[in-house]
Design an enzyme around this catalytic site. Sequence first.
Site, PDB file in Angstrom:
ATOM      1  N   PHE A  79      27.410-113.316 -35.979  1.00 55.58           N
ATOM      2  CA  PHE A  79      26.645-114.588 -36.078  1.00 55.58           C
ATOM      3  C   PHE A  79      26.942-115.284 -37.371  1.00 55.58           C
ATOM      4  CE2 PHE A  79      24.217-111.999 -38.513  1.00 55.58           C
ATOM      5  CZ  PHE A  79      23.495-112.640 -39.577  1.00 55.58           C
TER       6      PHE A  79
ATOM      7  N   LYS B  78      34.387-114.277 -26.699  1.00 57.74           N
ATOM      8  CA  LYS B  78      32.922-114.073 -26.636  1.00 57.74           C
ATOM      9  C   LYS B  78      32.111-114.011 -28.062  1.00 57.74           C
ATOM     10  CE  LYS B  78      29.886-111.419 -26.869  1.00 57.74           C
ATOM     11  NZ  LYS B  78      28.694-111.478 -27.597  1.00 57.74           N
TER      12      LYS B  78
ATOM     13  N   ARG C   2      23.947-114.983 -30.862  1.00 59.81           N
ATOM     14  CA  ARG C   2      22.807-115.927 -31.671  1.00 59.81           C
ATOM     15  C   ARG C   2      23.275-117.049 -32.107  1.00 59.81           C
ATOM     16  NH1 ARG C   2      20.964-111.033 -35.694  1.00 59.81           N
ATOM     17  NH2 ARG C   2      22.938-110.265 -35.126  1.00 59.81           N
TER      18      ARG C   2
ATOM     19  N   SER D  21      28.620-105.564 -36.825  1.00 60.23           N
ATOM     20  CA  SER D  21      28.251-104.356 -37.658  1.00 60.23           C
ATOM     21  C   SER D  21      28.934-102.948 -37.365  1.00 60.23           C
ATOM     22  CB  SER D  21      26.614-104.344 -37.140  1.00 60.23           C
ATOM     23  OG  SER D  21      26.308-103.968 -35.714  1.00 60.23           O
TER      24      SER D  21
ATOM     25  N   CYS E  54      29.869-110.608 -45.255  1.00 62.34           N
ATOM     26  CA  CYS E  54      30.490-109.288 -45.274  1.00 62.34           C
ATOM     27  C   CYS E  54      30.904-108.889 -46.713  1.00 62.34           C
ATOM     28  CB  CYS E  54      31.469-109.005 -43.891  1.00 62.34           C
ATOM     29  SG  CYS E  54      32.724-110.048 -44.248  1.00 62.34           S
TER      30      CYS E  54
ATOM     31  N   GLU F  26      23.264-101.326 -45.408  1.00 64.97           N
ATOM     32  CA  GLU F  26      23.744-103.042 -45.567  1.00 64.97           C
ATOM     33  C   GLU F  26      22.435-103.862 -45.083  1.00 64.97           C
ATOM     34  OE1 GLU F  26      26.152-104.468 -42.302  1.00 64.97           O
ATOM     35  OE2 GLU F  26      27.013-105.957 -43.922  1.00 64.97           O
TER      36      GLU F  26
HETATM   37  P1  NAD Z   1      26.679-107.247 -34.354  1.00 65.80           P
HETATM   38  O1  NAD Z   1      27.371-106.044 -34.416  1.00 65.80           O
HETATM   39  O2  NAD Z   1      25.188-107.339 -33.874  1.00 65.80           O
HETATM   40  O3  NAD Z   1      27.085-108.179 -33.210  1.00 65.80           O
HETATM   41  C1  NAD Z   1      28.742-108.584 -33.139  1.00 65.80           C
HETATM   42  C2  NAD Z   1      29.160-108.808 -31.739  1.00 65.80           C
HETATM   43  O4  NAD Z   1      28.892-107.566 -31.068  1.00 65.80           O
HETATM   44  C3  NAD Z   1      28.406-109.834 -30.993  1.00 65.80           C
HETATM   45  O5  NAD Z   1      29.284-110.839 -30.225  1.00 65.80           O
HETATM   46  C4  NAD Z   1      27.305-109.291 -30.150  1.00 65.80           C
HETATM   47  O6  NAD Z   1      27.012-110.141 -29.141  1.00 65.80           O
HETATM   48  C5  NAD Z   1      28.105-108.060 -29.867  1.00 65.80           C
HETATM   49  N1  NAD Z   1      27.063-106.965 -29.720  1.00 65.80           N
HETATM   50  C6  NAD Z   1      25.913-106.821 -30.210  1.00 65.80           C
HETATM   51  N2  NAD Z   1      25.241-105.371 -30.043  1.00 65.80           N
HETATM   52  C7  NAD Z   1      26.107-105.000 -29.053  1.00 65.80           C
HETATM   53  C8  NAD Z   1      26.367-103.332 -28.446  1.00 65.80           C
HETATM   54  N3  NAD Z   1      25.176-102.564 -28.653  1.00 65.80           N
HETATM   55  N4  NAD Z   1      27.188-103.389 -27.780  1.00 65.80           N
HETATM   56  C9  NAD Z   1      28.380-104.232 -27.442  1.00 65.80           C
HETATM   57  N5  NAD Z   1      28.372-105.374 -28.261  1.00 65.80           N
HETATM   58  C10 NAD Z   1      27.228-105.630 -29.017  1.00 65.80           C
HETATM   59  O7  NAD Z   1      26.965-108.164 -35.938  1.00 65.80           O
HETATM   60  P2  NAD Z   1      25.996-109.265 -36.234  1.00 65.80           P
HETATM   61  O8  NAD Z   1      24.696-108.842 -36.488  1.00 65.80           O
HETATM   62  O9  NAD Z   1      26.380-110.560 -35.294  1.00 65.80           O
HETATM   63  O10 NAD Z   1      26.970-109.776 -37.513  1.00 65.80           O
HETATM   64  C11 NAD Z   1      26.571-109.056 -38.827  1.00 65.80           C
HETATM   65  C12 NAD Z   1      27.540-107.945 -38.941  1.00 65.80           C
HETATM   66  O11 NAD Z   1      28.790-108.300 -39.092  1.00 65.80           O
HETATM   67  C13 NAD Z   1      27.283-107.423 -40.506  1.00 65.80           C
HETATM   68  O12 NAD Z   1      27.034-106.020 -40.475  1.00 65.80           O
HETATM   69  C14 NAD Z   1      28.343-107.779 -41.312  1.00 65.80           C
HETATM   70  O13 NAD Z   1      28.906-106.953 -42.231  1.00 65.80           O
HETATM   71  C15 NAD Z   1      29.544-107.801 -40.016  1.00 65.80           C
HETATM   72  N6  NAD Z   1      30.642-108.495 -40.609  1.00 65.80           N
HETATM   73  C16 NAD Z   1      31.923-107.939 -40.969  1.00 65.80           C
HETATM   74  C17 NAD Z   1      32.943-108.697 -41.302  1.00 65.80           C
HETATM   75  C18 NAD Z   1      34.104-107.980 -41.747  1.00 65.80           C
HETATM   76  O14 NAD Z   1      35.050-108.839 -41.957  1.00 65.80           O
HETATM   77  N7  NAD Z   1      34.212-106.781 -41.909  1.00 65.80           N
HETATM   78  C19 NAD Z   1      32.904-110.145 -41.276  1.00 65.80           C
HETATM   79  C20 NAD Z   1      31.517-110.731 -40.800  1.00 65.80           C
HETATM   80  C21 NAD Z   1      30.594-109.997 -40.485  1.00 65.80           C
END
Ligand code: NAD
Length: 490
Positions: free
Chosen positions: A154, A178, A182, A231, A286, A383
């Site tokens: 998101f 995909k 959110r 995450s 991130c 985090e």
């Molecule tokens: P998230 O893990 O909740 O969601 C990421 C994606 O996975 C979304 O498309 C979501 O719909 C899907 N998803 C969520 N739960 C799932 C599950 N149980 N099974 C399968 N798919 C699922 O992440 P978020 O809250 O949207 O984003 C924030 C996180 O992303 C933070 O931890 C941040 O550090 C990380 N992030 C990392 C980078 C990087 O470059 N390392 C960059 C941006 C964000």
Amino acid sequence: MATLTTTKVRNFIGGQWVAPTSEAGLELINPATGDPLGRAPAGSGAEVDDAVHAAHAAFPAWRATPAADRVQFLFKLKSLLEQHLDELAALITIENGKTLSESKGELRRGIENVEVACGIPVLMQGYSLEDVAPGIDEIMVRQPLGVAAVITPFNFPLMIPLWFLPYAIATGNTVVLKPSDRVPFSAARLVEIIHQTGLPAGVVNLVNGGKNAVDALLDHPLVRAVSFVGSTPVAKYVYARGSASGKRVQCQGGAKNHVVVLPDADQETTTKIIADSAFGCAGQRCLAVSVTVTIGEAKDWFREAISSAATGLKVGNGLDPATQMGPVITQASRERVLSLIGQGAEQGAKAIVDGRGAQGAGSFVGPTVLDGLPASSPLMETEIFGPVLSVVHAATVEEAIAMIERSAYGNASSIFTSSGAAARKFRNLVSTGNVGVNIGVPAPMAYFPFSGWKGSFFGVMHAQGRDAIEFFTDKKVIVERWPREWSRKF
Ligand code: NAD
């Protein structure tokens, strides 16, 4: 003020906008106002199957389209994204909450990736050598994989899809995107704009949904590659499940980033840069700094300076140009961050700036500075993903490097100093994939890989630049002998 032009979240499959089969997903709320924006679909295996088949059907003709012709669509996309910059930035701000200038900044970083991918006719070239044996030539070519799935978080609704999508299609793959459930509206508008370039139907498809949609992509036999950002627990899961069925998978995960401040750092710029890193995008980057480690006498000035920078920030609706920090993404996220600040206080830290009292109908948390969190505190490894900066102290740079080494994450770290020797030692030894020297958010430009380490990345090839070209192509090596030039007697 800008508003959404639709509250309906739709899928884009084979060149057509289609209504989702169910709307039973998350309720979408403007994080700055608390106003409802619509409802995200839960997503289904059948929708994913339709999108993957559309992408698979488009692949043979797209793969055979010359690279120089494929990138013409990206040149158009760059120009359309520039043209729609203000509108797209407002959309990001409405559904994500970050300020307008942060939204524009994110879009600029996304456009940069479109620009780099326009160089594919050069970047995708292989290599060759004549006469590896008499009369025998050897040639390496790169070929696209097929259908690539792109699953995004998101916090950067447009930049992160653009870390992957331009490279995937420029190298001749077709895509199913995909986005985060959110923030589905920005991605939908991006896909509308992509469609305006005249890109053939099926080359880029969009499916909405949560876990259902992700699982269907991970298990689909026609999906060859998966790019994921989110995450760490979900990144690990996606990596394991996608790899288990033989897909090529790259997963960027969460972070807990440290900056180290030496006594010889420039006090004013160091404070401004660290405040921007910790509180910009409400701490939901991130690469945001989460822990500042002061060394020696930096302890004396940094706490006071960062507290005054944090206290002075104007928190509010990101659409208001005077706002310097927006809300966190949801009320649930706000409750979680408030509870983590409480835990920090229970675990021995002092909230020298306490953002728990922030007011407003939205999911606001004020900038917060926690001083003196003990090294043993579980919060040191958590985090937070909110505008919360911990400040701790170490006697030496070596001690700070060891502290970073102990972290399960390895996304980014920075050092603030005027000593070249200290900076060189730090960048050489520190165990993170992105490193800043007097930089608060060491985000690589599009022509460098976005290089997380340890629990912040699962895979081999990272996002952006040359890594993206490696990721989205298979190498094929051809060894040729021609009858006229028989080189061996049998
Ligand atoms: P998230 O893990 O909740 O969601 C990421 C994606 O996975 C979304 O498309 C979501 O719909 C899907 N998803 C969520 N739960 C799932 C599950 N149980 N099974 C399968 N798919 C699922 O992440 P978020 O809250 O949207 O984003 C924030 C996180 O992303 C933070 O931890 C941040 O550090 C990380 N992030 C990392 C980078 C990087 O470059 N390392 C960059 C941006 C964000």
